[in-house]
Design an enzyme around this catalytic site. Structure first.
Site, PDB file in Angstrom:
ATOM      1  N   ASP A  10      -3.465   3.084  -4.172  1.00  0.00           N
ATOM      2  CA  ASP A  10      -4.306   4.083  -3.523  1.00  0.00           C
ATOM      3  C   ASP A  10      -4.318   5.289  -4.463  1.00  0.00           C
ATOM      4  O   ASP A  10      -3.371   5.503  -5.225  1.00  0.00           O
ATOM      5  CB  ASP A  10      -3.693   4.454  -2.162  1.00  0.00           C
TER       6      ASP A  10
HETATM    7 MG   LIG Z   1      -4.212   8.122   0.239  1.00  0.00          MG
END
Ligand SMILES: [Mg+2]
Length: 231
Positions: A10
């Site tokens: 991420d």
């Molecule tokens: Mg994030």
């Protein structure tokens, strides 16, 4: 010996300190429009923004509703008149893409890992912002691929988002994939939906309040090195 072959990262609030860029970008935009920042406003914006993205994750709001709605709500709350959320949003997105701060020497870590692992970015951000940020921060040079929800056509935690990523990267063995991210609702849930291993980056040591399976938990990114190999 390696336990995994592929790492899905991420971006915001995992590899990069998003809160810092967010506050920097908001301040710059307010200065640009000659508005003063009132007490608690940035923190409040952050909450409003998060609420909107959570709705997006659940498919309850469209992308534009998120991008404009968050500023519309903020302006209403603080009685800011005569400033269009659309115009503000454009400048904000531009500013946000130009500002980045690394979490835990993340760039050096990814460079080191690149020698042994394939690494991909999986992000729900906006293409123009994320591509600019990835280029400036140098991550685009290290990653084997970058998957941005706006381009993929689906978002984390949707299974389809990951299916599309695996298809493009010609990945078949899900046992060899790990996702690392700070969000329970998009990264960890997404990992569960995709049938891969999850590692929760939880620097503030929050409680797991969602019904998601977490295989590993780290509070600093460097700890991932202990997880990626069989001991
Ligand atoms: Mg994030």
């Amino acid at each position: 010996m390696k336990k995994f072959d592929i790492i899905l990262w991420d971006l915001d609030d995992t590899l990069l300190d998003f809160a810092k860029s967010e506050s920097h970008a908001i301040k710059t935009c307010f200065e640009h429009f000659d508005l003063s920042i009132q007490e608690g406003m940035i923190e409040r914006y952050s909450e409003i923004n998060l609420w909107h993205w959570k709705k997006f994750e659940k498919n309850e709001l469209g992308k534009m509703d998120v991008l404009h709605g968050r500023f519309r709500e903020l302006f209403e709350e603080y009685g800011i008149k005569g400033l269009s959320p659309e115009e503000f949003q454009l400048l904000y997105q531009e500013e946000l893409g130009g500002t980045y701060f690394y979490n835990d020497q993340s760039l050096d870590l990814c460079k080191k890992l690149a020698k042994e692992f394939d690494q991909y970015i999986v992000t729900n951000g906006i293409v123009i912002t994320q591509t600019k940020k990835l280029r400036l921060s140098g991550f685009d040079q290290i990653m084997n691929g970058i998957y941005i929800s706006e381009l993929v056509g689906y978002q984390k935690p949707q299974k389809e988002f990951f299916e599309a990523c695996f298809e493009q990267s010609k990945t078949t063995d899900r046992d060899k994939i790990i996702i690392i991210g700070d969000s329970l609702t998009s990264d960890m849930k997404g990992g569960n939906n995709a049938g891969i291993t999850t590692c929760w980056y939880n620097p503030k040591r929050k409680k797991n309040t969602e019904e998601v399976r977490i295989d590993y938990e780290i509070d600093s990114l460097g700890q991932i090195e202990n997880i990626l190999y069989f001991n």
